[in-house]
Write a protein that holds these residues in place. Structure first.
Motif, mmCIF file in Angstrom:
data_model
loop_
_atom_site.group_PDB
_atom_site.id
_atom_site.type_symbol
_atom_site.label_atom_id
_atom_site.label_comp_id
_atom_site.label_asym_id
_atom_site.label_seq_id
_atom_site.Cartn_x
_atom_site.Cartn_y
_atom_site.Cartn_z
ATOM 1 N N GLU A 198 43.847 122.038 -33.892
ATOM 2 C CA GLU A 198 43.521 121.249 -32.550
ATOM 3 C C GLU A 198 43.677 122.075 -31.363
ATOM 4 N N ARG A 199 44.753 122.644 -31.309
ATOM 5 C CA ARG A 199 44.660 123.683 -29.941
ATOM 6 C C ARG A 199 43.799 124.774 -29.944
ATOM 7 N N ALA A 200 43.261 125.269 -30.830
ATOM 8 C CA ALA A 200 42.235 126.344 -30.843
ATOM 9 C C ALA A 200 40.795 125.555 -30.436
ATOM 10 N N ALA A 201 40.658 124.218 -31.052
ATOM 11 C CA ALA A 201 39.328 123.592 -30.618
ATOM 12 C C ALA A 201 39.551 123.241 -29.074
ATOM 13 N N HIS A 202 40.434 122.882 -28.426
ATOM 14 C CA HIS A 202 40.682 122.527 -27.196
ATOM 15 C C HIS A 202 40.204 123.661 -26.245
ATOM 16 N N VAL A 203 40.785 124.951 -26.898
ATOM 17 C CA VAL A 203 40.517 126.207 -26.137
ATOM 18 C C VAL A 203 38.920 126.431 -26.235
ATOM 19 N N ASN A 204 38.402 126.473 -27.311
ATOM 20 C CA ASN A 204 37.088 126.561 -27.589
ATOM 21 C C ASN A 204 36.131 125.718 -26.733
ATOM 22 N N GLU A 205 36.536 124.483 -26.478
ATOM 23 C CA GLU A 205 35.918 123.411 -25.609
ATOM 24 C C GLU A 205 36.002 123.893 -24.277
ATOM 25 N N VAL A 206 37.131 124.641 -23.592
ATOM 26 C CA VAL A 206 37.119 125.160 -22.384
ATOM 27 C C VAL A 206 36.484 126.319 -22.213
ATOM 28 N N LEU A 207 36.254 127.144 -23.180
ATOM 29 C CA LEU A 207 35.418 128.339 -22.886
ATOM 30 C C LEU A 207 34.002 128.274 -23.308
ATOM 31 N N ARG A 264 48.626 126.291 -15.638
ATOM 32 C CA ARG A 264 49.003 127.700 -16.204
ATOM 33 C C ARG A 264 49.209 127.608 -17.670
ATOM 34 N N THR A 265 49.611 126.585 -18.315
ATOM 35 C CA THR A 265 49.670 126.522 -19.652
ATOM 36 C C THR A 265 48.264 126.675 -20.213
ATOM 37 N N ILE A 266 47.214 126.018 -19.687
ATOM 38 C CA ILE A 266 45.830 126.336 -20.428
ATOM 39 C C ILE A 266 45.603 127.839 -20.110
ATOM 40 N N LYS A 267 45.640 128.270 -19.023
ATOM 41 C CA LYS A 267 45.341 129.812 -18.993
ATOM 42 C C LYS A 267 46.088 130.675 -19.912
ATOM 43 N N ARG A 268 47.259 130.318 -20.462
ATOM 44 C CA ARG A 268 48.149 131.073 -21.293
ATOM 45 C C ARG A 268 47.597 131.067 -22.532
ATOM 46 N N TRP A 269 47.322 129.601 -23.044
ATOM 47 C CA TRP A 269 46.436 129.441 -24.518
ATOM 48 C C TRP A 269 45.155 130.130 -24.430
ATOM 49 N N ARG A 318 33.704 122.411 -29.597
ATOM 50 C CA ARG A 318 35.166 122.325 -30.132
ATOM 51 C C ARG A 318 35.151 123.606 -31.368
ATOM 52 N N SER A 319 33.764 123.671 -31.801
ATOM 53 C CA SER A 319 33.704 124.550 -32.845
ATOM 54 C C SER A 319 33.642 125.963 -32.304
ATOM 55 N N GLY A 320 33.274 126.133 -31.252
ATOM 56 C CA GLY A 320 32.905 127.491 -30.690
ATOM 57 C C GLY A 320 31.701 127.884 -30.479
ATOM 58 N N SER A 321 30.859 127.071 -31.101
ATOM 59 C CA SER A 321 29.342 127.422 -31.513
ATOM 60 C C SER A 321 28.586 126.240 -31.307
ATOM 61 N N ASP A 322 27.247 126.363 -30.429
ATOM 62 C CA ASP A 322 26.412 125.371 -30.307
ATOM 63 C C ASP A 322 25.657 124.926 -31.551
ATOM 64 N N LYS A 375 40.756 120.097 -18.772
ATOM 65 C CA LYS A 375 41.391 120.061 -19.910
ATOM 66 C C LYS A 375 43.042 119.798 -19.607
ATOM 67 N N ALA A 376 43.741 120.285 -18.526
ATOM 68 C CA ALA A 376 45.031 120.130 -18.378
ATOM 69 C C ALA A 376 45.316 118.878 -18.175
ATOM 70 N N THR A 377 44.438 117.963 -17.322
ATOM 71 C CA THR A 377 44.595 116.579 -17.295
ATOM 72 C C THR A 377 44.425 116.021 -18.266
ATOM 73 N N GLU A 378 43.488 116.316 -19.066
ATOM 74 C CA GLU A 378 43.235 115.451 -20.558
ATOM 75 C C GLU A 378 44.495 115.592 -21.467
ATOM 76 N N LEU A 379 45.338 116.661 -21.434
ATOM 77 C CA LEU A 379 46.164 116.797 -22.501
ATOM 78 C C LEU A 379 47.445 116.624 -21.825
ATOM 79 N N GLY A 380 47.753 116.530 -20.365
ATOM 80 C CA GLY A 380 48.804 116.253 -19.639
ATOM 81 C C GLY A 380 49.699 117.689 -19.580
ATOM 82 N N VAL A 381 49.298 118.764 -19.347
ATOM 83 C CA VAL A 381 49.906 119.707 -19.376
ATOM 84 C C VAL A 381 49.453 120.560 -17.941
#
Length: 627
Positions: free
Chosen positions: A380-389, A431-436, A393-397, A422-428
């Motif tokens: 789930e965390r990887a899906a959030h990171v893929n969505e940010v990048l 800086r935490t999003i950047k670290r992920w 969520r899968s990392g591919s269109d 994404k930080a507002t959505e997850l409540g973090v």
């Protein structure tokens, strides 16, 4: 490279205390050093970090001073070198103008050589060579020395085994302690090719200890030579020639490492740069794809001790097989299962991969240790990171879910705004999003595991995400100030980075942001008080025993010795000083036995009451008494 401007002058200190100043560096000959003495006089003081002393040199037939144990190692090597004719400690003071400022420098040693030009030596620990100030001072001194045609050398820590051998052989450097007749007899014997043990037993008519000392004396004089890179033993073979020692001298200087500047979390460009460097080193997948080894046409294999090359892969009724060719050109078929699973064949990797002594596990091992709930959390965390990048969520269109990409994660939205969304959505925090993102781009899903080696195991208190190497170096620097004045936190933080690069290599240890480093030092302050309390209090805390205070629980008589001292209202005359002194009664008891329990912190226990029962029942309890 520092730029030397102006004329270089040299100053000497004569044996009578007079100083010859402003001698022209380029015109002064080496004969002026004979009646000179060291420029500085070393001192001793309480808490001194360097051990100073004098070394009796067989080359100089006199004592030569040194200011540290590392300088002493250089004297061992200079005394062992047959080409060195003289060694002077702190021979002169160099003065010149460098980059518009007046600079001075005193080299550690000057070695005059019979078959070569003089050698100027500066001794520095290896980890200090990358410090900008040290590197700059050695750099312009090297330029000055080389401009005259002399050689310049920076001496660091030598190989341990070789140093111990020279330190041992230096005990046989005093020639007047040996029998010249026995030395001549050993020289006349043909012992080249024999082992050291055979040489010790080759002269039974002489005492063993005398022969052993004479042979080792000839090793020091290099009449015999042997391999000094391994600890000396009776199996060492004696040869003829000149001894070859490795030493630790270097003519060049490493690149200086600048101290890190203050900063906070990594910016986007820093994250992308880290990922680019990581992909270039590991092939793009970090520990996720680093464990994979390609097997295909052109792959080299080690089969039964012979190197073969895969020429073709095909399927058969028995399974997949490969056609390989050996060195002479012969071809034969192997089962792919045998290549990958048996002990007869081994794939020769084309690049670096995981090793058994790596400080981190591979992604397959790390992910296999997770439970189903933990693995779902990582996905789930990887899906959030893929969505940010990427916005998906899968990392591919090609595998887009309904409604993707959402407007706040579209490719046209700036990256920082996507982080904030994404930080507002997850409540973090952002800086935490950047670290992920940084962990995901470096190690993919494996970098998002809680408690992974990248993030720390979480059992270090407030240092759960700290690299143990950073913590170890910070504690080492803090311990250096136990007997000095209190350092600032900023000074410790600025010192950690260059030392880590010198010890582990550039970029091997990730440095935290300034705020994080301050928070970690606050946690380390609890372990080793350095910044908050007074310097005297910190020294008292550092001198405490490592174990905790508590009751003694003896398991046998005589295991512990309890002592107590009490001042008496009795005065006696000291027979030496003939003065009246107050007497003290000291009682030592091998085992204290009483019917009541006495706490360790209990005060005012009378000595006569404590000894009453051991005196009354010695046979039953076996108590011993000495006073």
């Amino acid at each position: 490279m520092p730029r030397v401007v102006g004329e270089v002058s040299m100053s000497l200190r004569r044996t009578d205390g007079e100083i010859d100043e402003d001698l022209v560096w380029s015109d002064t000959g080496v004969d002026v050093f004979e009646p000179s003495m060291p420029w500085r006089t070393f001192r001793w003081r309480y808490g001194q970090k360097h051990y100073s002393g004098t070394y009796w040199s067989s080359t100089m037939r006199d004592h030569v001073v040194y200011e540290s144990r590392l300088e002493l190692t250089r004297l061992f090597y200079a005394d062992f070198d047959q080409d060195v004719t003289a060694v002077f400690a702190q021979p002169f003071l160099l003065s010149t103008t460098v980059d518009g400022r007046r600079r001075r420098h005193v080299p550690d040693f000057l070695a005059l050589r019979e078959k070569d030009v003089p050698l100027v030596v500066d001794v520095k620990p290896r980890h200090l060579l990358t410090r900008p100030k040290v590197n700059f001072a050695l750099g312009w001194a090297r330029e000055v020395v080389l401009s005259r045609g002399w050689d310049f050398q920076v001496w660091t820590e030598p190989p341990e085994a070789e140093l111990e051998n020279l330190r041992f052989l230096a005990g046989y450097r005093r020639e007047w302690l040996f029998d010249e007749g026995l030395l001549a007899e050993i020289r006349a014997a043909d012992l080249y090719g024999a082992t050291l043990g055979d040489a010790f037993r080759a002269f039974p008519q002489h005492p063993d200890w005398r022969v052993r000392a004479a042979v080792l004396r000839l090793l020091w004089c290099q009449h015999f030579v042997t391999d000094l890179t391994e600890p000396l033993s009776e199996r060492h073979v004696l040869r003829q020639g000149s001894a070859a020692v490795v030493g630790a001298g270097r003519c060049d200087l490493p690149r200086p490492v600048e101290e890190p500047k203050s900063g906070s979390a990594l910016d986007d460009w820093q994250i992308e740069e880290i990922c680019r460097i990581t992909k270039s080193r590991t092939g793009g997948g970090g520990h996720v794809t680093g464990a994979a080894v390609r097997v295909g046409v052109g792959t080299r294999l080690k089969y039964d001790g012979e190197v073969v090359v895969v020429e073709e892969m095909f399927g058969s009724a028995a399974g997949n097989e490969v056609l390989v060719r050996d060195g002479p050109g012969r071809r034969f078929r192997l089962s792919l299962r045998e290549v990958l699973a048996s002990g007869r064949a081994q794939v020769i990797a084309t690049g670096p991969g995981p090793e058994s002594d790596d400080d981190r596990e591979t992604a397959s091992v790390l992910l296999a240790q997770l439970s189903d709930e933990e693995l779902a959390e990582v996905r789930e965390r990887a899906a959030h990171v893929n969505e940010v990048l990427t916005g998906f969520r899968s990392g591919s269109d090609e595998l887009a879910e309904p409604g993707e990409p959402r407007p706040q994660y579209a490719a046209t939205v700036p990256k920082l705004q996507r982080y904030e969304a994404k930080a507002t959505e997850l409540g973090v925090s952002v800086r935490t999003i950047k670290r992920w993102v940084r962990a995901f781009l470096t190690d993919r899903e494996a970098g998002l595991v809680r408690g992974s080696p990248e993030r720390g195991s979480g059992d270090m208190g407030g240092l759960g995400r700290a690299d143990p190497r950073w913590v170890e170096m910070a504690l080492e620097i803090m311990a250096e100030h136990e007997k000095d004045s209190k350092p600032t936190r900023g000074k410790v933080i600025r010192s950690v980075g260059p030392r880590l690069e010198a010890r582990h290599g550039e970029g091997e240890v990730k440095l935290p942001g300034r705020a994080t480093a301050y928070r970690w030092l606050q946690e380390l302050e609890r372990r080793l008080p350095t910044f908050r309390l007074s310097a005297k209090r910190n020294r008292d805390i550092a001198a405490r025993p490592p174990g905790a205070y508590g009751k003694l629980r003896p398991t046998r008589p005589g295991e512990y010795l309890l002592m107590d001292t009490t001042r008496l209202d009795v005065f006696a005359m000291d027979p030496i000083t003939m003065k009246w002194v107050q007497a003290e009664l000291t009682v030592a008891c091998a085992r204290l036995v009483t019917d009541r329990v006495c706490c360790a912190g209990e005060a005012e226990i009378r000595v006569d009451g404590a000894l009453h029962q051991p005196r009354r029942r010695p046979a039953r309890h076996g108590a011993g008494l000495a006073s």
